[in-house]
Design a protein around this motif. Sequence first.
Motif, PDB file in Angstrom:
ATOM      1  N   PRO A  80      38.786  41.680  47.517  1.00  0.00           N
ATOM      2  CA  PRO A  80      39.089  41.954  46.206  1.00  0.00           C
ATOM      3  C   PRO A  80      38.957  40.871  46.056  1.00  0.00           C
ATOM      4  O   PRO A  80      38.603  40.177  44.490  1.00  0.00           O
ATOM      5  N   PHE A  81      39.737  39.504  46.055  1.00  0.00           N
ATOM      6  CA  PHE A  81      40.322  38.761  45.759  1.00  0.00           C
ATOM      7  C   PHE A  81      38.566  37.580  45.561  1.00  0.00           C
ATOM      8  O   PHE A  81      38.431  36.863  44.724  1.00  0.00           O
ATOM      9  N   SER A  82      38.349  37.231  46.917  1.00  0.00           N
ATOM     10  CA  SER A  82      36.598  36.799  46.681  1.00  0.00           C
ATOM     11  C   SER A  82      35.721  36.898  45.917  1.00  0.00           C
ATOM     12  O   SER A  82      35.522  36.437  44.907  1.00  0.00           O
ATOM     13  N   ALA A  83      35.856  38.749  45.582  1.00  0.00           N
ATOM     14  CA  ALA A  83      34.936  39.101  44.791  1.00  0.00           C
ATOM     15  C   ALA A  83      35.000  39.033  43.604  1.00  0.00           C
ATOM     16  O   ALA A  83      34.242  38.471  42.779  1.00  0.00           O
ATOM     17  N   GLY A  84      36.703  38.791  43.278  1.00  0.00           N
ATOM     18  CA  GLY A  84      36.921  38.699  42.147  1.00  0.00           C
ATOM     19  C   GLY A  84      36.312  36.954  41.367  1.00  0.00           C
ATOM     20  O   GLY A  84      36.076  36.613  40.269  1.00  0.00           O
ATOM     21  N   LEU A  85      36.920  36.459  42.194  1.00  0.00           N
ATOM     22  CA  LEU A  85      36.637  34.612  42.374  1.00  0.00           C
ATOM     23  C   LEU A  85      34.953  33.984  41.861  1.00  0.00           C
ATOM     24  O   LEU A  85      34.386  33.365  41.571  1.00  0.00           O
ATOM     25  N   SER A 154      41.441  38.951  33.196  1.00  0.00           N
ATOM     26  CA  SER A 154      42.457  40.393  33.795  1.00  0.00           C
ATOM     27  C   SER A 154      41.441  41.711  33.825  1.00  0.00           C
ATOM     28  O   SER A 154      41.421  42.390  34.961  1.00  0.00           O
ATOM     29  N   ILE A 155      40.244  41.431  33.822  1.00  0.00           N
ATOM     30  CA  ILE A 155      39.232  42.807  34.542  1.00  0.00           C
ATOM     31  C   ILE A 155      39.281  43.002  36.001  1.00  0.00           C
ATOM     32  O   ILE A 155      38.468  44.005  36.688  1.00  0.00           O
ATOM     33  N   VAL A 156      39.185  41.395  36.387  1.00  0.00           N
ATOM     34  CA  VAL A 156      39.261  41.862  37.729  1.00  0.00           C
ATOM     35  C   VAL A 156      40.357  43.014  38.468  1.00  0.00           C
ATOM     36  O   VAL A 156      40.451  42.953  39.851  1.00  0.00           O
ATOM     37  N   SER A 157      40.520  43.526  37.398  1.00  0.00           N
ATOM     38  CA  SER A 157      42.414  43.832  38.357  1.00  0.00           C
ATOM     39  C   SER A 157      41.687  45.408  39.188  1.00  0.00           C
ATOM     40  O   SER A 157      42.628  46.153  39.164  1.00  0.00           O
ATOM     41  N   VAL A 158      40.286  45.591  38.358  1.00  0.00           N
ATOM     42  CA  VAL A 158      40.152  46.654  38.566  1.00  0.00           C
ATOM     43  C   VAL A 158      39.175  47.118  40.200  1.00  0.00           C
ATOM     44  O   VAL A 158      39.103  48.045  41.160  1.00  0.00           O
ATOM     45  N   LEU A 159      39.398  45.507  40.600  1.00  0.00           N
ATOM     46  CA  LEU A 159      39.288  45.856  42.381  1.00  0.00           C
ATOM     47  C   LEU A 159      40.958  45.610  42.555  1.00  0.00           C
ATOM     48  O   LEU A 159      40.733  45.854  44.031  1.00  0.00           O
ATOM     49  N   GLU A 163      46.472  40.135  40.310  1.00  0.00           N
ATOM     50  CA  GLU A 163      46.741  39.654  38.823  1.00  0.00           C
ATOM     51  C   GLU A 163      48.198  39.961  37.604  1.00  0.00           C
ATOM     52  O   GLU A 163      47.847  40.865  37.739  1.00  0.00           O
ATOM     53  N   LEU A 164      48.064  39.164  36.443  1.00  0.00           N
ATOM     54  CA  LEU A 164      48.599  39.367  36.121  1.00  0.00           C
ATOM     55  C   LEU A 164      49.191  41.293  35.232  1.00  0.00           C
ATOM     56  O   LEU A 164      49.618  42.046  35.598  1.00  0.00           O
ATOM     57  N   MET A 165      47.423  41.459  34.574  1.00  0.00           N
ATOM     58  CA  MET A 165      46.948  42.814  34.602  1.00  0.00           C
ATOM     59  C   MET A 165      47.595  43.728  35.390  1.00  0.00           C
ATOM     60  O   MET A 165      47.864  44.917  34.396  1.00  0.00           O
ATOM     61  N   TYR A 166      46.860  43.573  36.397  1.00  0.00           N
ATOM     62  CA  TYR A 166      46.860  44.799  37.364  1.00  0.00           C
ATOM     63  C   TYR A 166      48.757  44.868  37.996  1.00  0.00           C
ATOM     64  O   TYR A 166      49.074  45.808  37.952  1.00  0.00           O
TER      65      TYR A 166
END
Length: 214
Positions: A80-85, A154-159, A163-166
């Motif tokens: 998820p982190f790599s995909a978000g980045l 913050s939108i990568v929290s869906v994965l 991050e902060l919002m997750y």
Amino acid sequence: MNFSLIAEYKDFFIQGVQTTVLLSIGGVFFGVILGLFLALMKLSKKKPLKLISTGYIELIRGTPILIQIWIVYVLLDTTPFSAGLMALSINSAAYVAEIIRSGIESVDSGQMEAARSLGMSNAMAMKLIVLPQAVKNIIPVLGNEFIAILKESSIVSVLGVTELMYNVNVIRGATFDAITPLMMAFVLYFALTSILSKMVKLMERRLKVSDSGR
């Protein structure tokens, strides 16, 4: 605000901020590298390169980043982190390409003509004459892009990226306090963007001083 809750979960907030900042720095860094190539392709006199670059920029800017994140995650089957980045970098590159293109076009065309008349190739003139002057126009706008990526990360929290919002949502679920974690996230995002805004303004002032020759 429940300050005892903030103290109890401070490590979650700190870890969330660290991941958010890391995603933002990485997104802008790789976005600048890809954006530079896209900008040069768009300025190229070769039509295929110009078409590829224009198509990429229009496609990425014309679709929601949420869809881009899910497509990258599903197609590449990565963490998820790599995909978000990667998704943030791909998205940022489209905007950075336009920033760099407009920065290059703001340089007087006579500079390129003078360099070519001295025998420089087009690539050499771009590298040694045009790009160094364009950087002064590009850097302040890139600072604003950094701020935008910081907020959009913050939108990568869906994965499930922590991050902060997750982490805020994890705290909300564990404590049943809907307001305090959100207010803390609000304060932290505002603090981060304010610091970045100050740094951008400071950089702009220094560039102006440099231009005035003082």
